[in-house]
Design a protein around this motif. Structure first.
Motif, mmCIF file in Angstrom:
data_model
loop_
_atom_site.group_PDB
_atom_site.id
_atom_site.type_symbol
_atom_site.label_atom_id
_atom_site.label_comp_id
_atom_site.label_asym_id
_atom_site.label_seq_id
_atom_site.Cartn_x
_atom_site.Cartn_y
_atom_site.Cartn_z
ATOM 1 N N ILE A 80 -9.180 14.854 -8.327
ATOM 2 C CA ILE A 80 -9.887 15.827 -9.161
ATOM 3 C C ILE A 80 -9.558 15.505 -10.600
ATOM 4 O O ILE A 80 -8.390 15.341 -10.976
ATOM 5 C CB ILE A 80 -9.499 17.270 -8.798
ATOM 6 C CG1 ILE A 80 -10.196 17.678 -7.498
ATOM 7 C CG2 ILE A 80 -9.869 18.233 -9.922
ATOM 8 C CD1 ILE A 80 -9.871 19.081 -7.017
ATOM 9 N N CYS A 81 -10.616 15.396 -11.399
ATOM 10 C CA CYS A 81 -10.483 15.058 -12.816
ATOM 11 C C CYS A 81 -11.077 16.188 -13.655
ATOM 12 O O CYS A 81 -12.104 16.766 -13.259
ATOM 13 C CB CYS A 81 -11.204 13.751 -13.124
ATOM 14 S SG CYS A 81 -10.681 12.374 -12.081
ATOM 15 N N THR A 82 -10.448 16.486 -14.773
ATOM 16 C CA THR A 82 -10.906 17.604 -15.597
ATOM 17 C C THR A 82 -10.908 17.265 -17.080
ATOM 18 O O THR A 82 -10.187 16.385 -17.541
ATOM 19 C CB THR A 82 -10.017 18.857 -15.411
ATOM 20 O OG1 THR A 82 -8.735 18.627 -16.023
ATOM 21 C CG2 THR A 82 -9.820 19.198 -13.952
ATOM 22 N N GLY A 83 -11.726 18.012 -17.793
ATOM 23 C CA GLY A 83 -11.662 18.091 -19.244
ATOM 24 C C GLY A 83 -11.663 19.566 -19.573
ATOM 25 O O GLY A 83 -12.442 20.336 -18.996
ATOM 26 N N SER A 84 -10.779 19.993 -20.466
ATOM 27 C CA SER A 84 -10.715 21.420 -20.813
ATOM 28 C C SER A 84 -10.221 21.590 -22.234
ATOM 29 O O SER A 84 -9.471 20.755 -22.742
ATOM 30 C CB SER A 84 -9.803 22.176 -19.839
ATOM 31 O OG SER A 84 -8.468 21.696 -19.908
ATOM 32 N N GLU A 85 -10.658 22.672 -22.856
ATOM 33 C CA GLU A 85 -10.240 22.959 -24.230
ATOM 34 C C GLU A 85 -10.011 24.452 -24.429
ATOM 35 O O GLU A 85 -10.756 25.284 -23.904
ATOM 36 C CB GLU A 85 -11.304 22.499 -25.235
ATOM 37 C CG GLU A 85 -11.649 21.023 -25.180
ATOM 38 C CD GLU A 85 -10.533 20.081 -25.570
ATOM 39 O OE1 GLU A 85 -9.461 20.557 -26.013
ATOM 40 O OE2 GLU A 85 -10.713 18.864 -25.424
#
Length: 377
Positions: A147-152
């Motif tokens: 599982i890969c994510t981008g978050s801010e």
């Protein structure tokens, strides 16, 4: 070498959409004065709504790690549970804390089992770097899924109270109590949210996206920093780190504020973007005819026409119907933007088997660019 597929995509956008007129209600007024730059910047970026993980009093409703966790949990079902996960790879430019890593904090919230972790730091490309780690892990046979994510979570970085000491200091020095444009600029550009992909070595569900290839380019060897935080730029272009400032300077000079060198941005972001995209396509022997959907992460609509013109001049003619963007509605969510765009397209009902998708992510930090080429299957 194994094939790699995005078998599921999810997003998490906190709270309700925030309109342009509501922004200062959430972020606050610096020096109790409405920003003179806000309307100009919003007119250029054309963003109409975005999401903040804070309430109208500026109080946090979610951490960055919680945003990522909330997106990830939507990927689990009876066919793939949190106990099946092997690799967790998380990218962000706004971690909640300096250490432990962002991925470790997200994993701590999942409370599932021991997994392999990777944290990708940077700015917008950190999400793509996180994706590439998962991609390569599966491709090499190191794992069967990731599982890969981008978050801010940038809203609290941009709140007016973070600049109060600088304003007081300017008044004491009998200077104009106005925050520099390089700091004010990004207050009206950035927003909060998270996106997540489930990667597996076999396709699954109604639609999967096979990752054909990924490429990344950096021009830091020849260009100075353009977007930065936790330091300040010297006259020679070097960055003086926060640890070399006194605690008083941290506050009085808003050292931790996110800053953008707009002149550098205007000069290099498009030429280097066109150059790197042209190189990536040439390396893999594809042309615009081999692209059905083009998903460019852009920080502002101000750059769209310039990007089209630059690509046209390189012979990369991507017609209007191939462009897929959601910037107007969700805002610039940094490393999460490309995940959120893919999730929307993947669940739109528009895709058909065999369609080709090109992802393009620029990063103005020190001018990095990342690309991915996907096949619908």
């Amino acid at each position: 070498m194994f094939d790699v597929y995005i078998t599921k995509a999810a997003k998490y956008l906190p709270n309700e959409a925030v309109s342009n007129d509501e922004m200062e209600t959430y972020l606050g007024l610096i020096n109790d004065t409405a920003s003179k730059a806000r309307r100009i910047i919003l007119r250029n970026n054309k963003i109409q709504s975005r999401y903040y993980a804070v309430d109208k009093n500026g109080k946090s409703t979610h951490t960055n790690a919680e945003l990522a966790k909330n997106a990830i949990e939507q990927l689990f079902d009876e066919n793939f549970t949190n106990q099946d996960l092997e690799v967790l790879s998380c990218g962000t430019s706004s971690p909640d804390i300096i250490a432990p890593s962002h991925a470790a904090m997200v994993h701590g919230l999942l409370k599932n089992k021991s997994v392999e972790l990777n944290s990708s730091m940077g700015i917008c490309c950190s999400g793509m770097n996180a994706l590439k780690y998962g991609f390569l892990s599966i491709k090499a046979g190191n794992s069967k899924n990731a599982i890969c994510t981008g978050s801010e979570k940038v809203s609290t970085w941009l709140s007016a109270q973070k600049y109060n000491n600088e304003i007081i200091n300017l008044k004491n020095l009998e200077e104009q109590p106005i925050i520099a444009f390089k700091k004010d600029f990004l207050r009206w550009m950035l927003s909060d949210g998270a996106g997540a992909f489930l990667l597996q070595n076999k396709p699954g569900g109604e639609i999967s996206l096979k990752i054909e290839w990924m490429e990344a380019y950096s021009y830091a060897f020849e260009l100075e920093a353009c977007m930065y935080a936790g330091g300040d730029k010297l006259e020679n272009g070097d960055i003086k780190p926060w640890s070399d400032f006194t605690p008083e300077q941290w506050l009085n000079e808003s050292v931790f504020a996110v800053k953008q060198d707009v002149k550098l941005l205007d000069e290099f972001i498009l030429p280097k973007g066109v150059e790197s995209m042209s190189d990536a396509m040439a390396k893999h022997n594809i042309t615009a005819k081999d692209v059905d959907y083009f998903l460019p992460h852009v920080s502002s609509y101000f750059f769209v026409e310039g990007l089209k013109k630059g690509l046209d001049e390189k012979g990369i003619i991507l017609t209007e119907e191939k462009w897929f963007m959601n910037l107007l509605r969700v805002g610039n969510v940094g490393s999460a933007s490309i995940y959120i765009a893919v999730e929307e397209l993947m669940n739109s009902g528009k895709l058909k088997k065999g369609d080709k998708i090109l992802l393009s992510v620029p990063e103005s930090g020190r001018f990095s660019f990342a690309y991915a080429y996907l096949t619908v299957c």
